[in-house]
Design an enzyme around this catalytic site. Structure first.
Site, PDB file in Angstrom:
ATOM      1  N   ASP A   1      18.468  28.232  40.829  1.00 35.05           N
ATOM      2  CA  ASP A   1      19.099  27.514  39.713  1.00 35.05           C
ATOM      3  C   ASP A   1      18.677  26.050  39.650  1.00 35.05           C
ATOM      4  O   ASP A   1      19.461  25.177  39.272  1.00 35.05           O
ATOM      5  CB  ASP A   1      20.643  27.608  39.789  1.00 35.05           C
ATOM      6  CG  ASP A   1      21.096  29.040  39.933  1.00 35.05           C
ATOM      7  OD1 ASP A   1      20.569  29.885  39.197  1.00 35.05           O
ATOM      8  OD2 ASP A   1      21.945  29.316  40.793  1.00 35.05           O
TER       9      ASP A   1
ATOM     10  N   LYS B   1      14.189  26.150  36.848  1.00 37.87           N
ATOM     11  CA  LYS B   1      12.810  26.665  36.808  1.00 37.87           C
ATOM     12  C   LYS B   1      12.403  27.067  35.398  1.00 37.87           C
ATOM     13  O   LYS B   1      11.252  26.933  35.018  1.00 37.87           O
ATOM     14  CB  LYS B   1      12.657  27.876  37.738  1.00 37.87           C
ATOM     15  CG  LYS B   1      12.706  27.523  39.208  1.00 37.87           C
ATOM     16  CD  LYS B   1      12.417  28.716  40.079  1.00 37.87           C
ATOM     17  CE  LYS B   1      13.545  29.708  40.158  1.00 37.87           C
ATOM     18  NZ  LYS B   1      14.786  29.203  40.739  1.00 37.87           N
TER      19      LYS B   1
ATOM     20  N   GLY C   1      17.853  34.350  36.624  1.00 33.32           N
ATOM     21  CA  GLY C   1      18.335  33.993  35.293  1.00 33.32           C
ATOM     22  C   GLY C   1      17.598  32.753  34.834  1.00 33.32           C
ATOM     23  O   GLY C   1      17.827  31.668  35.372  1.00 33.32           O
ATOM     24  N   HIS C   2      16.678  32.904  33.918  1.00 35.43           N
ATOM     25  CA  HIS C   2      15.917  31.756  33.422  1.00 35.43           C
ATOM     26  C   HIS C   2      16.261  31.521  31.960  1.00 35.43           C
ATOM     27  O   HIS C   2      16.204  32.442  31.162  1.00 35.43           O
ATOM     28  CB  HIS C   2      14.407  32.012  33.533  1.00 35.43           C
ATOM     29  CG  HIS C   2      13.926  32.091  34.950  1.00 35.43           C
ATOM     30  ND1 HIS C   2      12.643  32.427  35.299  1.00 35.43           N
ATOM     31  CD2 HIS C   2      14.569  31.851  36.109  1.00 35.43           C
ATOM     32  CE1 HIS C   2      12.522  32.392  36.611  1.00 35.43           C
ATOM     33  NE2 HIS C   2      13.679  32.055  37.136  1.00 35.43           N
TER      34      HIS C   2
ATOM     35  N   GLN D   1      14.893  32.779  42.236  1.00 30.99           N
ATOM     36  CA  GLN D   1      15.795  32.283  43.287  1.00 30.99           C
ATOM     37  C   GLN D   1      15.210  31.014  43.927  1.00 30.99           C
ATOM     38  O   GLN D   1      14.454  30.317  43.271  1.00 30.99           O
ATOM     39  CB  GLN D   1      16.075  33.370  44.344  1.00 30.99           C
ATOM     40  CG  GLN D   1      16.907  34.535  43.834  1.00 30.99           C
ATOM     41  CD  GLN D   1      16.086  35.636  43.206  1.00 30.99           C
ATOM     42  OE1 GLN D   1      15.091  36.031  43.752  1.00 30.99           O
ATOM     43  NE2 GLN D   1      16.517  36.132  42.071  1.00 30.99           N
TER      44      GLN D   1
END
Ligand code: IMP
Length: 430
Positions: free
Chosen positions: A13, A16, A40-41, A224
């Protein structure tokens, strides 16, 4: 032409999505090489927000080839749902611009169920996983009983593979008092999704080799963060893949020489989701302030992130374990307006000063941060596009981080908008 690996240098988080998007505009090929849809991007392009979990970020930009490498675990149901969602936002997804490695293992319903049961259980260690079945799927890969993408193409040999997998899982399920899974039901599940996945399947190792020889710029998109690495992270509070930069090669079928530059994405403070040690965690109003100002909750899971001061010890360690050449520092603007800012420069453990994160779980939980306090700044840094626009104290903070971690700032991100970026060194020009 340099190929670039992007890794998170903390616990994930780090922001990225935006940096990967910035780089993917300059890349020809974007490759995911580990993890799965636990990532999650968020990408914001022309004011439209795209949330990706499994698919490489290159997809939302036209003219790029996106690749899911063998190191990724693929949930076929999620794959179909994410493709549909993006197509609904007008993104074109075809076998022309997306390929999946034939040797990538699948995440099945039984993995998701097992992950959720373990996390919900009152016995044993709670990791705080995303409950997406990531850990159980990697366990089956290492246990040599996984069903892989390529197996969907060969229904004649699929049944014995399913039986082998179920002989393991049904024994577990009996022990947990769960209903056994029939081989026919699993066969049905797999054949029902095969047609959606098979058109995208390819020999990724060969494809990437060809691209590289042809001079394509390859961007390896890590998910990650390095402190969640299965070997180098805060074990056992980690994910089940290797998240360090070295995995880019193994997880895509390329040699280590394919990587020219490692960019570590680094948040100007620290966050973590899930359980596990977090030496600089702030359980006070400043921690709350960072969480609210930085909008620190999960892109896909909605979970609130724990927040704390910048920890130079862990990032310095990641610079070494991932061979980071430069960092992209993100979310500096979240610190705007704080009177004082602390940086953790070392730890104290049992009365001794140490400059590293120890490996044992007990020692990791026991380290006490040693802080240095810097003066904050009252001006806003949000949206700055040059060093000259930054207040002197903010520049001082950034320079001190560089000194402490032993790596230079290659990029500085000052808002979620792609153009709000100060470029010091273009990683592709290495
Ligand atoms: P898993 O990857 O779902 O098995 O979760 C293992 C650990 O990694 C948990 O602490 C999760 O919160 C964390 N984790 C997994 N994916 C991400 C991510 O994309 N960002 C931050 N933490 C993550």
């Amino acid at each position: 032409m340099a190929n670039v690996v992007v890794v998170g240098s903390q616990w994930g988080d780090e922001g990225k999505g935006k940096i990967v998007d910035w780089l993917s505009e300059r890349a020809d090929v974007v490759v995911r090489y580990q993890g799965g849809h636990n990532a999650g991007h968020t990408l914001v392009i022309d004011g439209v927000s795209y949330k990706l979990a499994l698919l490489p970020s290159g997809l939302v930009r036209g003219g790029k080839l996106s690749v899911i490498g063998n190191g990724v675990v693929v949930d076929p149901h999620h794959f179909v749902a994410e493709v549909d969602k993006l197509r609904g936002q007008g993104v074109e997804i075809t076998p022309e611009n997306l390929r999946i490695a034939e040797n990538a293992p699948l995440i099945l319903s039984l993995h998701r169920e097992l992950d959720a049961i373990r996390e919900g259980s009152n016995t044993g260690l709670r990791i705080g996983t995303t409950k997406r079945g990531i850990g159980p799927a990697y366990e089956d890969k290492v246990g040599r009983r996984a069903i892989r993408v390529v197996d969907l193409a060969d229904t004649d040999t699929l049944m014995p593979k399913i039986e082998r997998l179920l002989s393991h899982h049904n024994a577990l399920r009996r022990g947990m008092g769960l209903e056994e899974i029939s081989a026919d039901a699993m066969f049905e599940e797999l054949t029902s999704v095969a047609a959606d996945i098979l058109p995208f399947v390819d020999q990724v190792w060969r494809l990437l080799d060809e691209k590289r020889r042809a001079g394509a710029r390859i961007l390896f998109e890590g998910a990650q963060g390095a402190l969640l690495d299965n070997d180098h992270g805060t074990y056992p509070f980690v994910t089940s893949s290797n998240t360090v930069a070295g995995q880019a090669a193994a997880g895509s079928g390329m040699g280590p020489g394919a990587v020219d530059y490692v960019l570590g994405i680094t948040k100007a403070y620290t966050t973590r989701v899930g359980e596990g040690p977090f030496p600089t965690e702030l359980d006070d109003e400043i921690g709350e302030y960072l969480g609210v100002t930085g909008k620190e909750w999960g892109v896909n899971t909605g979970r609130k992130r724990r927040c704390g001061w910048f920890d130079a010890v862990i990032v310095r360690q990641t610079v070494k374990t991932s061979g980071i050449n430069g960092i992209a520092l993100t979310k500096l603007d979240v610190l705007d307006g704080l009177k004082e800012i602390k940086i953790c420069v070392g730890y104290e453990l049992d009365g001794q000063k140490i400059d590293y994160l120890p490996a044992s779980m007990g020692a990791q939980a026991g380290v006490k941060p040693i802080y240095e306090t810097l003066e904050g700044w009252s001006e806003t840094t949000a949206g700055a596009r040059s060093w000259a626009e930054l207040p002197a104290q903010a520049v001082k903070y950034v320079r001190y981080i560089e000194e402490l971690i032993g790596a230079p700032v290659a990029m500085l991100s000052t808002s979620p908008e792609r153009l709000d970026t100060i470029l010091v060194h273009d990683p592709f020009q290495d």
